[in-house]
Design a protein around this motif. Structure first.
Motif, PDB file in Angstrom:
ATOM      1  N   ILE A 166      35.440-101.900   4.833  1.00 45.46           N
ATOM      2  CA  ILE A 166      36.379-102.898   5.660  1.00 45.46           C
ATOM      3  C   ILE A 166      37.140-101.930   6.646  1.00 45.46           C
ATOM      4  O   ILE A 166      37.411-102.278   7.821  1.00 45.46           O
ATOM      5  N   ILE A 181      47.031-109.809   6.449  1.00 46.99           N
ATOM      6  CA  ILE A 181      45.846-109.259   7.069  1.00 46.99           C
ATOM      7  C   ILE A 181      45.735-107.779   6.401  1.00 46.99           C
ATOM      8  O   ILE A 181      44.497-107.278   5.759  1.00 46.99           O
ATOM      9  N   LYS A 225      44.437-106.824   2.748  1.00 43.65           N
ATOM     10  CA  LYS A 225      42.862-106.734   2.558  1.00 43.65           C
ATOM     11  C   LYS A 225      42.531-105.349   2.515  1.00 43.65           C
ATOM     12  O   LYS A 225      41.408-104.892   1.921  1.00 43.65           O
ATOM     13  N   THR A 257      33.071-108.113   6.725  1.00 47.16           N
ATOM     14  CA  THR A 257      33.955-108.301   7.635  1.00 47.16           C
ATOM     15  C   THR A 257      34.172-109.226   8.768  1.00 47.16           C
ATOM     16  O   THR A 257      35.077-109.377   9.435  1.00 47.16           O
ATOM     17  N   ASP A 299      35.408-112.257   8.226  1.00 44.36           N
ATOM     18  CA  ASP A 299      36.712-113.000   8.153  1.00 44.36           C
ATOM     19  C   ASP A 299      37.722-112.438   8.576  1.00 44.36           C
ATOM     20  O   ASP A 299      38.659-112.935   9.384  1.00 44.36           O
ATOM     21  N   VAL A 300      38.162-111.006   8.431  1.00 49.36           N
ATOM     22  CA  VAL A 300      39.123-110.422   8.817  1.00 49.36           C
ATOM     23  C   VAL A 300      38.676-110.093  10.450  1.00 49.36           C
ATOM     24  O   VAL A 300      40.035-109.831  11.130  1.00 49.36           O
ATOM     25  N   TYR A 301      37.488-109.789  10.999  1.00 43.55           N
ATOM     26  CA  TYR A 301      37.294-109.787  12.327  1.00 43.55           C
ATOM     27  C   TYR A 301      38.032-110.886  13.108  1.00 43.55           C
ATOM     28  O   TYR A 301      38.550-110.735  14.249  1.00 43.55           O
ATOM     29  N   GLU A 349      40.142-113.155  11.961  1.00 44.03           N
ATOM     30  CA  GLU A 349      41.800-113.134  11.977  1.00 44.03           C
ATOM     31  C   GLU A 349      42.271-112.238  12.916  1.00 44.03           C
ATOM     32  O   GLU A 349      43.371-112.407  13.609  1.00 44.03           O
TER      33      GLU A 349
END
Length: 332
Positions: free
Chosen positions: A101, A126, A129, A318, A320-322, A324
């Motif tokens: 991540i 964020i 994570k 990645t 989902d966090v990308y 966000e």
């Protein structure tokens, strides 16, 4: 010789920690090792120790091993994993081989601006994570420090467009993301530790490197390069990490103090960072004679690396966090 010295120090740390555990005392000395850093980051790490001692009434004391005494960033992380040291501060890119991540921070032009970067880094939902992604490996993230933007600095000629990188050997961190970025831009990436970069530039093994302004001043790479070109391709944060086994040994009050001190040290660093960068820019010109050039149009750099964004959007680990991170951007 340096390696032997480092191994001797590690032995001392291990034995010292074991002796401390066996004593009937409430005072715990925690070891914090790190590599070469700008003065403002060193002061921020020192502030963490000061705050922690203050918040625990002297029960938790931080002992520092600075300037790469114990090895490289990867070695620091491995020592934190095993509990040989208790804290370290490393580049986010150094963590991507432990948790994929973290590779997202090496993605070129992930952040639209410094303000976008701070909105993400100060977002607990964020960042948890990232910080918690290595818990099963024996360490956790506590906070971040701003490491600024990363741009190219070179010998012989400046970088004004991607085509200027053709045939140039560019030092990058030991990061798959950074290697791919330079390749897509047209350069020849050479992954190596920061400690080898000065000599490699001096001897012509490298034509350039990419980092923030303090590589020119603190690491004195300005003695062997002539140009610093602001393409501002990445903003990779520094991450403070702590041994999970050490954290588990602390009382709830002590754990709270650790997290509070870490966050407050970040606030301290952010407050002083801009002035430190401005001073480094002045030093680059006046002391080292490095020529600074801005690149108003970075569209070609963005275009050549856009496929990397597509990969992160589609990757299950990645995407989902990308999303966000991008949703907090300036260009929503």
């Amino acid at each position: 010789m340096k390696k032997i010295f480092s191994l001797m120090l590690v032995g001392i740390l291990i034995s010292g920690f074991l002796i401390l555990k066996g004593r009937n005392t409430d005072r715990k000395v925690l070891k914090y090792a790190y590599g070469s850093n700008s003065e403002v980051v060193k002061k921020s790490m020192a502030e963490f120790g000061r705050l922690l001692e203050e918040k625990t009434n002297g029960k938790l004391v931080v002992e520092y091993y600075p300037d790469g005494q114990l090895g490289t960033e990867r070695e620091f992380i491995e020592m934190v994993q095993t509990g040989v040291i208790n804290f370290t501060k490393v580049s986010g890119s150094a963590l991507e081989s432990f948790s994929s991540i973290y590779s997202i921070f090496g993605l070129p032009y992930l952040f639209d601006s410094e303000e976008h970067f701070y909105r993400v880094m100060d977002n607990k939902d964020i960042m948890d994570k990232f910080y918690n992604s290595t818990e099963h490996l024996g360490f956790v993230g506590l906070t971040y420090y701003d490491s600024g933007q990363r741009s190219f600095y070179t010998k012989g000629r400046p970088i004004t467009k991607p085509e200027d990188l053709k045939g140039m050997k560019i030092r990058v961190m030991q990061s798959e993301t950074a290697i791919k970025m330079i390749s897509l831009m047209g350069g020849s990436p050479v992954p190596m530790s920061n400690s080898e970069t000065y000599t490699s530039l001096q001897q012509g093994i490298l034509d350039g490197a990419e980092s923030n302004e303090f590589a020119i001043t603190t690491a004195r790479h300005g003695e062997v390069v002539q140009y610093y070109s602001y393409d501002e391709h990445t903003r990779v944060p520094d991450i403070v990490v702590m041994s999970k086994s050490t954290l588990d040994m602390l009382t709830e009050e002590e754990k709270k103090a650790v997290y509070e001190a870490a966050i407050e040290s970040t606030i301290y660093q952010k407050d002083k960072w801009k002035d430190a960068v401005a001073e480094a820019q002045k030093q680059m010109i006046e002391e080292f004679g490095v020529k600074i050039n801005t690149i108003p149009d970075k569209s070609r750099f963005r275009e050549l690396t856009s496929s990397m964004h597509d990969e992160f959007k589609q990757n299950e680990k990645t995407k989902d966090v990308y999303t966000e991170i991008r949703e907090l951007g300036d260009k929503k």
